[in-house]
Motif scaffolding. Structure first.
Motif, PDB file in Angstrom:
ATOM      1  N   THR A  58       0.828  -1.203   0.000  1.00  0.00           N
ATOM      2  CA  THR A  58       0.000   0.000   0.000  1.00  0.00           C
ATOM      3  C   THR A  58       0.865   1.256   0.000  1.00  0.00           C
ATOM      4  N   LEU A  59       0.247   2.349  -0.344  1.00  0.00           N
ATOM      5  CA  LEU A  59       0.888   3.664  -0.309  1.00  0.00           C
ATOM      6  C   LEU A  59      -0.099   4.610   0.350  1.00  0.00           C
ATOM      7  N   GLY A  60       0.317   5.287   1.390  1.00  0.00           N
ATOM      8  CA  GLY A  60      -0.569   6.225   2.072  1.00  0.00           C
ATOM      9  C   GLY A  60      -1.069   5.682   3.398  1.00  0.00           C
ATOM     10  N   ASP A  61      -1.873   6.512   4.049  1.00  0.00           N
ATOM     11  CA  ASP A  61      -2.429   6.143   5.345  1.00  0.00           C
ATOM     12  C   ASP A  61      -3.356   4.946   5.195  1.00  0.00           C
ATOM     13  N   VAL A  62      -3.338   4.086   6.202  1.00  0.00           N
ATOM     14  CA  VAL A  62      -4.143   2.870   6.180  1.00  0.00           C
ATOM     15  C   VAL A  62      -5.275   2.980   7.185  1.00  0.00           C
ATOM     16  N   GLU A  63      -6.478   2.684   6.735  1.00  0.00           N
ATOM     17  CA  GLU A  63      -7.640   2.571   7.609  1.00  0.00           C
ATOM     18  C   GLU A  63      -8.105   1.122   7.515  1.00  0.00           C
ATOM     19  N   LEU A  64      -8.007   0.383   8.602  1.00  0.00           N
ATOM     20  CA  LEU A  64      -8.299  -1.044   8.583  1.00  0.00           C
ATOM     21  C   LEU A  64      -9.796  -1.318   8.468  1.00  0.00           C
ATOM     22  N   TYR A  65     -10.118  -2.356   7.733  1.00  0.00           N
ATOM     23  CA  TYR A  65     -11.496  -2.810   7.557  1.00  0.00           C
ATOM     24  C   TYR A  65     -12.087  -3.236   8.893  1.00  0.00           C
ATOM     25  N   SER A  66     -13.321  -2.841   9.138  1.00  0.00           N
ATOM     26  CA  SER A  66     -14.035  -3.277  10.337  1.00  0.00           C
ATOM     27  C   SER A  66     -15.505  -3.507   9.998  1.00  0.00           C
ATOM     28  N   GLY A  67     -15.758  -3.952   8.777  1.00  0.00           N
ATOM     29  CA  GLY A  67     -17.115  -4.059   8.270  1.00  0.00           C
ATOM     30  C   GLY A  67     -17.864  -5.311   8.668  1.00  0.00           C
ATOM     31  N   LYS A  68     -18.997  -5.498   8.011  1.00  0.00           N
ATOM     32  CA  LYS A  68     -19.977  -6.520   8.367  1.00  0.00           C
ATOM     33  C   LYS A  68     -19.540  -7.950   8.107  1.00  0.00           C
ATOM     34  N   TYR A  69     -18.478  -8.176   7.346  1.00  0.00           N
ATOM     35  CA  TYR A  69     -18.020  -9.543   7.064  1.00  0.00           C
ATOM     36  C   TYR A  69     -16.760  -9.925   7.848  1.00  0.00           C
ATOM     37  N   GLN A  70     -16.302  -9.023   8.724  1.00  0.00           N
ATOM     38  CA  GLN A  70     -15.083  -9.288   9.498  1.00  0.00           C
ATOM     39  C   GLN A  70     -15.211 -10.595  10.291  1.00  0.00           C
ATOM     40  N   GLY A  71     -14.167 -11.411  10.256  1.00  0.00           N
ATOM     41  CA  GLY A  71     -14.148 -12.664  11.003  1.00  0.00           C
ATOM     42  C   GLY A  71     -15.009 -13.757  10.396  1.00  0.00           C
ATOM     43  N   ALA A  72     -15.327 -13.647   9.128  1.00  0.00           N
ATOM     44  CA  ALA A  72     -16.232 -14.592   8.467  1.00  0.00           C
ATOM     45  C   ALA A  72     -15.757 -16.034   8.602  1.00  0.00           C
ATOM     46  N   VAL A  73     -16.721 -16.912   8.877  1.00  0.00           N
ATOM     47  CA  VAL A  73     -16.484 -18.351   8.888  1.00  0.00           C
ATOM     48  C   VAL A  73     -17.578 -18.970   8.034  1.00  0.00           C
ATOM     49  N   GLY A  74     -17.187 -19.701   7.004  1.00  0.00           N
ATOM     50  CA  GLY A  74     -18.166 -20.283   6.088  1.00  0.00           C
ATOM     51  C   GLY A  74     -18.649 -19.252   5.085  1.00  0.00           C
ATOM     52  N   PRO A  75     -19.481 -19.690   4.122  1.00  0.00           N
ATOM     53  CA  PRO A  75     -19.977 -18.763   3.102  1.00  0.00           C
ATOM     54  C   PRO A  75     -20.921 -17.727   3.718  1.00  0.00           C
ATOM     55  N   GLN A  76     -20.761 -16.492   3.303  1.00  0.00           N
ATOM     56  CA  GLN A  76     -21.576 -15.392   3.823  1.00  0.00           C
ATOM     57  C   GLN A  76     -22.474 -14.868   2.711  1.00  0.00           C
ATOM     58  N   GLU A  77     -23.791 -14.954   2.926  1.00  0.00           N
ATOM     59  CA  GLU A  77     -24.700 -14.396   1.934  1.00  0.00           C
ATOM     60  C   GLU A  77     -24.611 -12.873   1.980  1.00  0.00           C
TER      61      GLU A  77
END
Length: 175
Positions: A145-164
């Motif tokens: 990456t280049l630039g400031d990083v903002e880490l993902y914290s969205g609705k699929y974080q930590g997914a286990v198995g298929p996510q609809e």
């Protein structure tokens, strides 16, 4: 800049990339092979509604495999949990499964920096195709990456198995 295979190994050993389980035999010159998990999900309603939750049906792929049918969307998942707080991962189908007529992840290959979990795979077969749990199905590349990083914290974080899809959660409010 794309990480090379040796750099993927070094970054995994140092914790800059997390792959679990990790197997050096799955490292390519500039990517890491991921395998198909044993769960599939399909949407069961004849019409999928982007603004509402949709009914799904789950299938377990056993050792005899499961036949994917044309015209059907299957949500699968990787065996591996993959993520990084330092690199942007992109997933692509392996060319060998593409040559069997299987489309893998054709619309959403980019993973967000900071996502950690099993990856949901969007699978679509051109002809009936038998797939098996644990088969190498995709490959993940890691980009610097280049630039400031903002880490993902969205609705699929930590997914286990298929996510609809949870697109409906992003629905704009209507008066």
């Amino acid at each position: 800049m794309i990480l090379t295979g040796p750099e993927i190994i070094k970054s995994t050993n140092s914790g800059r990339i997390r792959i679990s389980p990790f197997n050096t035999d799955q490292v390519n010159p500039n990517s890491y092979n991921v395998c198909l998990g044993e769960a599939l999900v399909t949407y069961s309603d004849p019409v999928i509604d982007a603004y509402h939750p949709n009914a799904t049906e789950a299938v377990k792929i056993d050792a005899d495999g499961y036949v994917l049918q044309p015209g059907e969307l299957y949500l699968g998942h990787t065996v591996e949990e993959v993520g990084s707080d330092h690199y942007v991962p992109l997933i692509f189908g392996r060319s060998s499964v593409g040559r069997l007529g299987l489309f893998v992840e054709i619309t959403a290959p980019i993973g967000d920096i900071g996502f950690h979990g099993q990856w949901t795979l969007m699978l679509s077969a051109v002809r009936p195709l038998r797939v098996y749990p644990g088969m190498k199905i995709g490959q993940i590349m890691f980009f610097d990456t280049l630039g400031d990083v903002e880490l993902y914290s969205g609705k699929y974080q930590g997914a286990v198995g298929p996510q609809e899809s949870r697109y409906w959660r992003d629905r704009p409010e209507h008066p």
